[in-house]
Design an enzyme around this catalytic site. Structure first.
Site, PDB file in Angstrom:
ATOM      1  N   THR A   1       0.658  -6.557   7.135  1.00 57.75           N
ATOM      2  CA  THR A   1       0.878  -7.899   6.977  1.00 57.75           C
ATOM      3  C   THR A   1       1.050  -9.156   7.328  1.00 57.75           C
ATOM      4  O   THR A   1       2.246  -8.116   8.424  1.00 57.75           O
ATOM      5  CB  THR A   1       0.515  -8.772   5.566  1.00 57.75           C
ATOM      6  OG1 THR A   1      -0.184  -8.079   4.472  1.00 57.75           O
ATOM      7  CG2 THR A   1       0.298  -9.969   5.435  1.00 57.75           C
TER       8      THR A   1
ATOM      9  N   ASP B   1      -2.417 -13.424   8.697  1.00 58.71           N
ATOM     10  CA  ASP B   1      -3.550 -12.125   9.041  1.00 58.71           C
ATOM     11  C   ASP B   1      -4.826 -12.491   8.382  1.00 58.71           C
ATOM     12  O   ASP B   1      -4.414 -13.035   6.328  1.00 58.71           O
ATOM     13  CB  ASP B   1      -3.463 -11.767   9.281  1.00 58.71           C
ATOM     14  CG  ASP B   1      -2.911 -10.192   9.066  1.00 58.71           C
ATOM     15  OD1 ASP B   1      -1.962 -10.482   8.129  1.00 58.71           O
ATOM     16  OD2 ASP B   1      -3.523  -9.715   8.604  1.00 58.71           O
TER      17      ASP B   1
ATOM     18  N   ARG C   1      -6.119  -8.682   7.410  1.00 57.72           N
ATOM     19  CA  ARG C   1      -6.939  -7.507   6.998  1.00 57.72           C
ATOM     20  C   ARG C   1      -5.919  -7.186   5.657  1.00 57.72           C
ATOM     21  O   ARG C   1      -4.859  -7.288   5.208  1.00 57.72           O
ATOM     22  CB  ARG C   1      -6.560  -6.969   8.540  1.00 57.72           C
ATOM     23  CG  ARG C   1      -6.448  -5.208   8.271  1.00 57.72           C
ATOM     24  CD  ARG C   1      -6.164  -4.836   9.169  1.00 57.72           C
ATOM     25  NE  ARG C   1      -6.799  -4.484  10.587  1.00 57.72           N
ATOM     26  CZ  ARG C   1      -6.272  -4.083  11.663  1.00 57.72           C
ATOM     27  NH1 ARG C   1      -5.340  -3.562  12.022  1.00 57.72           N
ATOM     28  NH2 ARG C   1      -8.009  -3.885  12.495  1.00 57.72           N
TER      29      ARG C   1
ATOM     30  N   LYS D   1      -4.817 -14.587   2.498  1.00 57.97           N
ATOM     31  CA  LYS D   1      -3.548 -13.640   1.526  1.00 57.97           C
ATOM     32  C   LYS D   1      -2.841 -15.700   1.093  1.00 57.97           C
ATOM     33  O   LYS D   1      -1.425 -15.155   0.991  1.00 57.97           O
ATOM     34  CB  LYS D   1      -2.544 -13.251   2.733  1.00 57.97           C
ATOM     35  CG  LYS D   1      -3.029 -11.734   2.839  1.00 57.97           C
ATOM     36  CD  LYS D   1      -2.303 -10.982   3.947  1.00 57.97           C
ATOM     37  CE  LYS D   1      -3.432  -9.981   4.428  1.00 57.97           C
ATOM     38  NZ  LYS D   1      -3.107  -8.436   5.924  1.00 57.97           N
TER      39      LYS D   1
ATOM     40  N   GLY E   1       2.817  -7.440   0.445  1.00 51.24           N
ATOM     41  CA  GLY E   1       2.921  -6.550  -0.179  1.00 51.24           C
ATOM     42  C   GLY E   1       1.679  -6.006  -0.947  1.00 51.24           C
ATOM     43  O   GLY E   1       0.793  -6.217  -0.604  1.00 51.24           O
TER      44      GLY E   1
ATOM     45  N   SER F   1       4.930  -6.693   8.124  1.00 45.32           N
ATOM     46  CA  SER F   1       5.017  -5.740   8.802  1.00 45.32           C
ATOM     47  C   SER F   1       4.511  -6.028   9.890  1.00 45.32           C
ATOM     48  O   SER F   1       5.185  -5.463  10.730  1.00 45.32           O
ATOM     49  CB  SER F   1       4.273  -4.220   8.986  1.00 45.32           C
ATOM     50  OG  SER F   1       2.973  -4.681   8.770  1.00 45.32           O
TER      51      SER F   1
ATOM     52  N   ASP G   1       0.578  -5.778  15.259  1.00 40.79           N
ATOM     53  CA  ASP G   1       1.039  -4.595  14.183  1.00 40.79           C
ATOM     54  C   ASP G   1      -0.307  -4.164  13.983  1.00 40.79           C
ATOM     55  O   ASP G   1      -1.584  -4.920  13.471  1.00 40.79           O
ATOM     56  CB  ASP G   1       1.562  -5.374  13.470  1.00 40.79           C
ATOM     57  CG  ASP G   1       1.753  -4.482  12.009  1.00 40.79           C
ATOM     58  OD1 ASP G   1       2.046  -3.712  12.171  1.00 40.79           O
ATOM     59  OD2 ASP G   1       1.343  -5.349  10.868  1.00 40.79           O
TER      60      ASP G   1
ATOM     61  N   SER H   1      -1.577  -5.563  10.185  1.00 42.85           N
ATOM     62  CA  SER H   1      -2.828  -7.075  10.548  1.00 42.85           C
ATOM     63  C   SER H   1      -3.764  -6.740  11.613  1.00 42.85           C
ATOM     64  O   SER H   1      -3.761  -6.432  12.631  1.00 42.85           O
ATOM     65  CB  SER H   1      -2.075  -7.396  10.618  1.00 42.85           C
ATOM     66  OG  SER H   1      -0.075  -7.030  10.143  1.00 42.85           O
TER      67      SER H   1
END
Lengths: 261, 149
Positions: free
Chosen positions: A30, A46, A48, A62, A76, A158, A195, A198
């Site tokens: 994330t 984001d 995903r 999110k 998480g 992340s 990343d 994400s």
């Protein structure tokens, strides 16, 4: 016992010792950021959602609403962030009804950290809490074990390193609303591109002092799916109808009865 | 004064102590029918081998309450925690209702300061029907516990 049930723990331990291996914990990807600007605070994320190497949802939400003017971005375990924010949201509403005051961001933070501390990090919720209340705009983050941070700009997940690189180089005090939205979206995009956990779109929620929160779902959509060059659908009537029959499963007959007579 | 519950690690388990459901015929033995644990369970399963969260979650409320009362005692003297405990005891004794599913009444919640908060225990109450038969926690069992029969 109410709440969490530990009834099957010993059985599961036994089964795990007899079987080949236990399921492993999966790391979740994330990028979420939050930053303060002149007269308010905003959070962005984001969209995903991953299960190991698989993208489970390309456009998940999110950003969670705790109170009308207090929002929360979660990284998480997705179910934990969702459940914890809903529970604390209910508690905040009950608390504000009981005290007759508008909910405070510090109250939210205190409730979140106490709840997460009780569960010793077994609830994998890493949250950025932002909101406006009568005392001004506030931005804080909570980690799964119950520790908290306060800052002018924060990132978690992340992709937080990529996002923080953008925030570190471009954030300054006294940003305007539009500048802040662009900076947050740029930071999330850095996570989306750099990343692997994400991706997809950028969600933003802006909270300004004295105004209602503005939730901008899919504020940026840099990953729109290309339309197919040709249509591979069969035209209607491609398959010939050989025969057709309709079966009447039941026949209902009704008769009106005058009760009043 | 603890903030966090201590782990309830047991190095010994006795068959006649701490039994929720004792056999009527032989009080030192557990009543396996009412225990609803799916037959005779070895006593060794009560020793250790618990999830690290279990003792923490189960003892959380009691630990916080004890800490709060201890702090009241240090600040206001022994009269304050005594008054609060006595009030709670009065409510618990007068407000006994074996048909109620959840453990706490509203009056109890107000005295404990829980009346404007929710937790998982309120959302997911304890199952009263364990394995299809409602003998473990029925009205009769609750009255027997209350009257210490």
């Amino acid at each position: 016992m109410a709440g969490l049930s530990f009834d099957n723990f010993q059985r599961n331990q036994f089964l795990a010792s007899k079987s080949q291996g236990q399921p492993k914990a999966t790391s979740t990807g994330t990028t979420i950021v939050g930053l303060k600007f002149d007269g308010g605070v905003l959070i962005a994320a984001d969209t995903r959602s991953t299960q190991g190497p698989i993208v489970a949802d390309k456009n998940c939400a999110k950003l969670h609403r705790i109170a009308p003017r207090i929002w929360c971005a979660g990284a998480g375990t997705a179910a934990d962030t969702e459940a914890v924010t809903q529970l604390i949201g209910s508690n905040i509403e009950l608390h504000s009804l009981s005290t007759g005051r508008q909910p405070r961001v510090v109250t939210t933070l205190q409730m979140l950290k106490q709840h997460l501390f009780k569960y010793q990090g077994h609830l994998g919720a890493y949250l950025i809490v932002a909101g406006v209340d009568p005392t001004g705009a506030h931005l804080m983050s909570v980690q799964a074990h119950g520790s908290t941070d306060v800052g002018f700009y924060l990132s978690l997940g992340s992709g937080s390193l990529a996002a923080m690189a953008v925030l570190e180089s471009q954030w300054r005090e006294g940003l305007s609303r539009e500048e802040a939205i662009e900076l947050a979206a740029d930071a999330i995009e850095a996570g989306i591109w750099n990343d692997l956990g994400s991706g997809s779109n950028v969600d933003v929620c802006v909270m300004e002092v004295g105004k209602d929160a503005a939730y901008m779902r899919n504020y940026r959509t840099p990953n729109v799916r290309e339309p197919k060059q040709q249509s591979y659908k069969f035209a209607r009537g491609t398959t010939a109808v050989l025969k057709e029959s309709i079966i009447n499963v039941c026949d209902v007959e009704e008769q009106e009865v005058d009760v009043s007579a | 004064m603890n903030v966090v519950p201590q782990s309830n690690f047991k190095s010994a388990v006795s068959s006649d102590q701490d039994q929720q459901h004792r056999s009527n015929a032989v009080p030192s033995l557990p009543d396996t029918l009412r225990q609803q644990a799916g037959g005779a369970v070895p006593l060794s399963s009560q020793m250790g081998h618990q999830h690290p969260l279990q003792s923490r979650v189960e003892g959380w409320e009691a630990t916080q309450r004890a800490r709060q009362l201890e702090q009241y005692r240090q600040v206001f003297g022994i009269a304050e925690p005594m008054k609060r405990e006595m009030e709670l005891e009065i409510v618990e004794r007068t407000d006994f209702n074996p048909l109620r599913r959840e453990a706490h009444s509203l009056h109890e919640d107000i005295l404990r300061g829980n009346d404007t908060s929710l937790d998982w225990e309120d959302v997911y109450p304890a199952a009263t029907v364990a394995s299809g038969m409602n003998v473990a926690n029925d009205v009769h069992t609750k009255i027997e516990h209350k009257l210490q029969m």
